[in-house]
Design an enzyme around this catalytic site. Sequence first.
Site, PDB file in Angstrom:
ATOM      1  N   ASN A   1      -6.551   1.346   0.096  1.00 48.64           N
ATOM      2  CA  ASN A   1      -5.837   1.518  -1.189  1.00 48.64           C
ATOM      3  C   ASN A   1      -6.528   0.757  -2.313  1.00 48.64           C
ATOM      4  O   ASN A   1      -5.921   0.497  -3.350  1.00 48.64           O
ATOM      5  CB  ASN A   1      -4.375   1.042  -1.097  1.00 48.64           C
ATOM      6  CG  ASN A   1      -3.422   2.093  -0.571  1.00 48.64           C
ATOM      7  OD1 ASN A   1      -2.329   2.251  -1.066  1.00 48.64           O
ATOM      8  ND2 ASN A   1      -3.841   2.834   0.431  1.00 48.64           N
TER       9      ASN A   1
ATOM     10  N   THR B   1       0.821  -1.206   0.000  1.00 52.98           N
ATOM     11  CA  THR B   1       0.000   0.000   0.000  1.00 52.98           C
ATOM     12  C   THR B   1       0.858   1.261   0.000  1.00 52.98           C
ATOM     13  O   THR B   1       2.031   1.237   0.355  1.00 52.98           O
ATOM     14  CB  THR B   1      -0.919   0.059   1.236  1.00 52.98           C
ATOM     15  OG1 THR B   1      -0.099   0.159   2.401  1.00 52.98           O
ATOM     16  CG2 THR B   1      -1.800  -1.168   1.340  1.00 52.98           C
ATOM     17  N   CYS B   2       0.220   2.369  -0.366  1.00 58.17           N
ATOM     18  CA  CYS B   2       0.851   3.701  -0.331  1.00 58.17           C
ATOM     19  C   CYS B   2       0.850   4.249   1.093  1.00 58.17           C
ATOM     20  O   CYS B   2       0.632   5.439   1.288  1.00 58.17           O
ATOM     21  CB  CYS B   2       0.086   4.665  -1.219  1.00 58.17           C
ATOM     22  SG  CYS B   2       0.333   4.372  -2.954  1.00 58.17           S
ATOM     23  N   ASP B   3       1.032   3.408   2.070  1.00 61.43           N
ATOM     24  CA  ASP B   3       1.052   3.858   3.452  1.00 61.43           C
ATOM     25  C   ASP B   3       2.428   3.564   4.001  1.00 61.43           C
ATOM     26  O   ASP B   3       2.866   2.407   4.009  1.00 61.43           O
ATOM     27  CB  ASP B   3      -0.016   3.117   4.255  1.00 61.43           C
ATOM     28  CG  ASP B   3      -0.217   3.732   5.631  1.00 61.43           C
ATOM     29  OD1 ASP B   3       0.788   3.965   6.341  1.00 61.43           O
ATOM     30  OD2 ASP B   3      -1.363   3.993   5.996  1.00 61.43           O
TER      31      ASP B   3
END
Lengths: 384, 384
Positions: free
Chosen positions: B374, B331-333
């Site tokens: 996401n 994920t973009c986390d």
Amino acid sequence: MTERIREFLRNRREDGPCVVVDLDVVRDNYSKFARALPDTRVFYAVKANPAPEVLKLLADLGSCFDTASVVEIELALAAGATPDRISFGNTIKKERDIARALEIGVRLYAVDCEAEVEKVARAAATAGVAASEVKVFCRILCDGAGAEWPLSRKFGCVPEMAVDVLEHAVRQGLEAYGVSFHVGSQQGNTEAWDQALGSASAIFRECADRGIHLSMVNLGGGFPTKYLKTIPQVEAYGESIFRALSKHFGNRIPETIIEPGRGMVGNAGIIEAEVVLVSKKSRDEGEVRWVYLDIGKFGGLAETMDESIRYPIRTERDDDHMAPCVLAGPTCDSADVLYEKEPYPLPVSLEIGDKVLIEGTGAYTTTYSAVAFNGFPPLKSYVI
Amino acid sequence: MTERIREFLRNRREDGPCVVVDLDVVRDNYSKFARALPDTRVFYAVKANPAPEVLKLLADLGSCFDTASVVEIELALAAGATPDRISFGNTIKKERDIARALEIGVRLYAVDCEAEVEKVARAAATAGVAASEVKVFCRILCDGAGAEWPLSRKFGCVPEMAVDVLEHAVRQGLEAYGVSFHVGSQQGNTEAWDQALGSASAIFRECADRGIHLSMVNLGGGFPTKYLKTIPQVEAYGESIFRALSKHFGNRIPETIIEPGRGMVGNAGIIEAEVVLVSKKSRDEGEVRWVYLDIGKFGGLAETMDESIRYPIRTERDDDHMAPCVLAGPTCDSADVLYEKEPYPLPVSLEIGDKVLIEGTGAYTTTYSAVAFNGFPPLKSYVI
């Protein structure tokens, strides 16, 4: 809290916690970004809140979309965005997902290493898309100083390496389009973009020396939403970013984009939850109260992880005497505690069954919630 | 890894990470618990893995069920358990959920304070159930020494207070049934039950002095599953617990129950995931590799939080030279990093597209996964 949300909650009859998002606030936030950075395109970070109504509103207002997966691309399309308004901003993509995005028409991709560049090139061949039509931008590391949630080193490479990554893209026939960075989530320092823009400008020069002419700087997200502390206005960010762009790029300011997520929807949402239990662990004087809500870390408040985000919490008893308490969620998981290291002040008169309002919860709540942990359903969401 | 799971994965064609649970392993685990503690009733902790096939098997084997919510109660019933084999083990319950459980026929409830006792009594009145038919047990705090994941103070009260809580239950007309505790998750010390049983026995005596005769000790969970370190056999836990029971209760050993979750299903499941990217952040000598999988903290591996649980990870290249890497999710986390403080050794030859097997993932994976963070779907689960 807006009058519309108040009215909605007054009439709600269902049980269980919910978040209510007011589209008027989102509209207002979008206008502020558009006004504060008039020459910058807004790519809303879909992951912050992918509710169809939110995406539809933003698509209608002219927003572009930063997406993390094929599903998010499809959501943006369904909301009315054309593929040229979508960026596949995740630096970690499966080659088959890139091919799918290319087939859909998306032409803008984030990368942070040569292997990812090669995936994009191979996927273009698979999808039958000319590599020269595909733009990649390279994400660079940024120290995130001043952010409430500084990012890890997960995304990006050091600026020196970015030049090689972009040159590699050119070798693969792709368009080396620009540079991106992220100054850290909930960034309270309006000057935080300066240093990264210095690095970006150095990459532009170094690439130019190699005959590669970059076009774009992706300024990322990091724009804060209001929790307990006051935050600077969007205008202040706009002014500071424009100064830094002028300082580092002179009169050759590149195309720029921003990716607000939290800053776009955070303050548009309010969670209503319920007090399930108030208790103490012993009869000792000074023993702290535990307050248990019907929402916790696994029900949408994942950003309380390490007590990072401290939400404003309102009750109907806020005129009463306040005392700190440990605040926890409803699951049988001992890690499901929201605030304990720094106990949270709540009214001493707070009772089982009382409603609480958790503000600033329009971003990073709904999709974070666990699918069925302890049998509890994911957070219910209403967009009004 | 079992031959059945190997065979299943060999034939699987779908994309994306999945967990595969082998019911033969669950059956074997159940038998071990039943043999190791022959006089103790097993209440499987449904939250560990509520897959209908797992619940059905355990119901058929004679297991009882520890539940955290009305939904879990309904799952246990659907699997074939009768209400008398179900405990509502969450100390944090809404009064209307207790009433619903009482209507369904559940008669066994956890409490850890007087307010929760009062909810049970009021709910009995609402549901039209005689209070005297409703059993409550009081959970006490336990220090969790020796556990890999010691519990917070979220559940339970100090032992001295438990006596008052149980007396309060009697005053409300409920049956004060016993005491429960939890020695901490992934408890590697077989002697960990001794101290808590000492406290339980003191509560039995103190209650008896007040004319209240308790019947049951709920020994909780904490039984480990094998990750990287060797763990004691279930038999060793059984022997140690029996010794502690004899020591503290003499020849008046009460009815006992255990609530294994991780110990029942953890080693029955394997996650298959895929390497999405292998990269470095710079060209510096000694720069660590980052390996990104298509599963992370929000896709089912929530227990890597604070790097608490360190899963065994197998690849087809494990005969090659190994080197530590930072392991992260897709994920973009930036918080979606599994192992970084203590990098994880993986083969240097590991490549994009390689499959990895994550062992010991039958418990606390599926339901923990985010509903759509996401845009990624929750972890797929197969029970074979």
